[in-house]
Design a protein around this motif. Structure first.
Motif, short mmCIF file in Angstrom:
data_model
loop_
_atom_site.label_atom_id
_atom_site.label_comp_id
_atom_site.label_asym_id
_atom_site.label_seq_id
_atom_site.Cartn_x
_atom_site.Cartn_y
_atom_site.Cartn_z
N ILE A 24 0.73 -1.14 -0.09
CA ILE A 24 0.02 -0.01 -0.07
C ILE A 24 1.05 1.13 0.07
O ILE A 24 0.48 2.05 -0.72
N LYS A 25 2.09 1.16 0.86
CA LYS A 25 2.78 2.37 1.15
C LYS A 25 3.54 2.70 -0.33
O LYS A 25 3.71 3.97 -0.88
N SER A 26 3.84 1.60 -0.94
CA SER A 26 4.76 1.99 -2.33
C SER A 26 3.70 2.34 -3.37
O SER A 26 4.27 3.15 -4.27
N ILE A 27 2.40 1.72 -3.51
CA ILE A 27 1.38 2.29 -4.33
C ILE A 27 1.16 3.82 -4.14
O ILE A 27 1.33 4.78 -5.27
N PHE A 28 0.94 4.40 -3.00
CA PHE A 28 0.63 5.71 -2.77
C PHE A 28 1.98 6.62 -3.02
O PHE A 28 1.75 7.86 -3.23
N ALA A 29 3.08 6.07 -2.51
CA ALA A 29 4.46 7.02 -2.85
C ALA A 29 4.67 6.97 -4.38
O ALA A 29 5.04 8.09 -4.78
N TYR A 30 4.29 5.76 -5.19
CA TYR A 30 4.52 5.94 -6.66
C TYR A 30 3.36 7.01 -7.25
O TYR A 30 3.93 7.65 -8.18
N ILE A 31 2.30 7.07 -6.75
CA ILE A 31 1.47 8.19 -7.48
C ILE A 31 1.74 9.45 -6.77
O ILE A 31 1.11 10.52 -7.12
N GLY A 32 2.51 9.87 -5.75
CA GLY A 32 2.97 11.20 -5.45
C GLY A 32 1.95 11.61 -4.16
O GLY A 32 1.97 12.69 -3.81
N ALA A 33 1.18 10.88 -3.75
CA ALA A 33 0.39 11.06 -2.48
C ALA A 33 0.75 11.15 -1.20
O ALA A 33 2.12 10.48 -0.86
N ASP A 34 0.29 11.67 -0.34
CA ASP A 34 0.79 11.88 1.21
C ASP A 34 0.80 10.77 1.74
O ASP A 34 -0.35 9.87 1.84
N THR A 35 1.85 9.89 2.19
CA THR A 35 1.63 8.53 2.88
C THR A 35 1.98 8.55 4.22
O THR A 35 1.82 7.54 4.88
N ARG A 36 1.52 9.81 5.02
CA ARG A 36 1.60 9.60 6.38
C ARG A 36 0.60 8.43 6.96
O ARG A 36 0.87 8.13 8.05
#
Length: 426
Positions: free
Chosen positions: A319-331
């Motif tokens: 999940i973290k990799s997916i949101f980091a890939y699209i440039g979203a806030d991963t906090r």
């Protein structure tokens, strides 16, 4: 059938993940951790009990439940003989008759359900379980197909699992113990999330059962509850952490003692043998606790295997990799372990919350969001195993899907509120 597939899936996935870690990543101890591991063993890197210890834990939990169930079901028996449950049923009848159209007017199950919801509302888990099991037993009397969940049982259990609660005392206490600068700052988000989750559960089940929620009685009750919650929020926000803890203790425990007093006085007034009625109910509580042992062992063992195998770590990293890939806030991803484990185990989710606070600090965004997750839902699979198991329901129909969908609504709402309340201040 859905529960059977999910239970089987937990075991299959856990063993496959463990095999991959053992044979491809050299974690040769993982099989031992899964079977005979102990949470307090420093060599057990999972920090979770294995299958054998989980079996013991399951039985110990049921043994502890025997006393609680015997006590509350004993008092419930007095209330039934004295007519108190039927009186409560008549009070909530106009509202419940719309949500539970299959229940006859004045049926005792309505009183049992309102007692369960009230205990949940006050955060009284020990009281909520006996009341809920009694409600399931009453609803089972009306169930034409004894091994299949009825519409009324599905509505009740989904509303129960949504976990509407006024004050998340345990979360506030843990945050205070972790030296959070404002331990109570998660109170309003938790309350809003539980309310939204309950409304979501009601709408999901109503859609499946074709119940019209836009009826004056339903709208009136929901608005009344909303006003009461708003007034409580207004009052509680004026208190500090110690004030909230004191107020909650007086409110919840004081009401339990008041209920006991009213039940006994009602029994005396009706001239019934109150102690004999108590003993009859207590015997039923003992039998119920013993009956749920196989269901609880089966579910907790599957959950233990899923956790000790490290499957959750794989999901979180993905999940973290997916949101980091699209440039979203991963906090928010740092708090997700609490949300993912919460439907499976309340104690494990509490541990996840504490771990998050320890890793990122009690005042971090992740810790606050983790606290909201912990205080804003119930343990879905535990509820399904225990409540349906108590009345020997095998076909749970769409219960799992409806509950998990309501949980998902709660998780999304919690994330949104966390960014709204804390996103810019951290």
């Amino acid at each position: 059938m859905a529960l059977s597939k999910i239970w089987s899936g937990f075991i299959v996935v856990a063993i496959i993940v463990a095999c991959i870690k053992c044979f491809f990543f050299g974690q040769t101890e993982i099989f031992s951790w899964m079977v005979v591991g102990k949470a307090d063993d420093p060599t057990n890197l999972t920090g979770v009990n294995g299958i054998i210890e989980t079996c013991w834990t399951s039985v110990e939990l049921c043994l502890k439940l025997i006393g609680i169930l015997a006590l509350f079901m004993g008092f419930m028996s007095i209330a039934e003989r004295a007519g108190g449950i039927r009186l409560l049923s008549r009070i909530v009848g106009p509202f419940f008759s719309k949500l539970f159209p299959e229940i006859p007017k004045g049926h005792p199950s309505m009183g049992h359900m309102i007692m369960n919801f009230s205990a949940n509302l006050l955060g009284l888990d020990n009281a909520a379980t006996p009341f809920g099991l009694k409600a399931m037993e009453s609803l089972q009397e009306l169930n034409p197909s004894k091994d299949t969940a009825s519409n009324s049982q599905l509505m009740f259990l989904c509303l129960h699992a949504a976990g509407l609660s006024l004050i998340p005392v345990s979360v506030i206490a843990i945050r205070a113990s972790q030296n959070a600068s404002d331990p109570t700052d998660i109170f309003i988000p938790c309350l809003i999330v539980t309310f939204v989750g309950t409304m979501a559960a009601m709408m999901i089940v109503s859609f499946k059962q074709k119940i019209n929620l836009f009826q004056p009685v339903i709208i009136g009750w929901i608005l009344s509850i909303s006003i009461i919650i708003a007034l409580l929020v207004f009052y509680v926000t004026s208190l500090d952490a110690n004030g909230i803890k004191s107020f909650s203790g007086v409110l919840s425990n004081g009401l339990i003692l008041l209920v006991f007093l009213l039940i006994v006085l009602g029994g005396i007034y009706k001239k019934i043998d109150v102690f004999d009625a108590f003993i009859d109910g207590a015997k039923n509580g003992f039998e119920t606790a013993v009956k749920i042992i196989p269901y609880l062992v089966g579910m907790l063992v599957a959950i233990s295997m899923l956790r000790t195998s490290g499957s959750f770590d794989v999901v979180i990293l993905g999940i973290k990799s997916i949101f980091a890939y699209i440039g979203a806030d991963t906090r928010f991803v740092e708090a997700l372990p609490t949300a993912l484990i919460r439907p499976l185990s309340g104690g494990a989710a509490r541990g996840m919350m504490v771990d998050t606070m320890t890793a990122y600090g009690a005042d971090s965004f992740a810790s606050k969001l983790s606290g909201i997750f912990q205080g804003a839902s119930d343990t879905t699979f535990y509820v399904i195993a225990v409540y349906f198991g108590s009345v020997s329901i095998k076909n749970t129909r769409y219960a799992v899907g409806a509950m998990l969908l309501a949980d998902l609504v709660g998780v999304c709402t919690a994330i949104g509120l966390a960014y709204l309340f804390f996103g810019n201040s951290l």
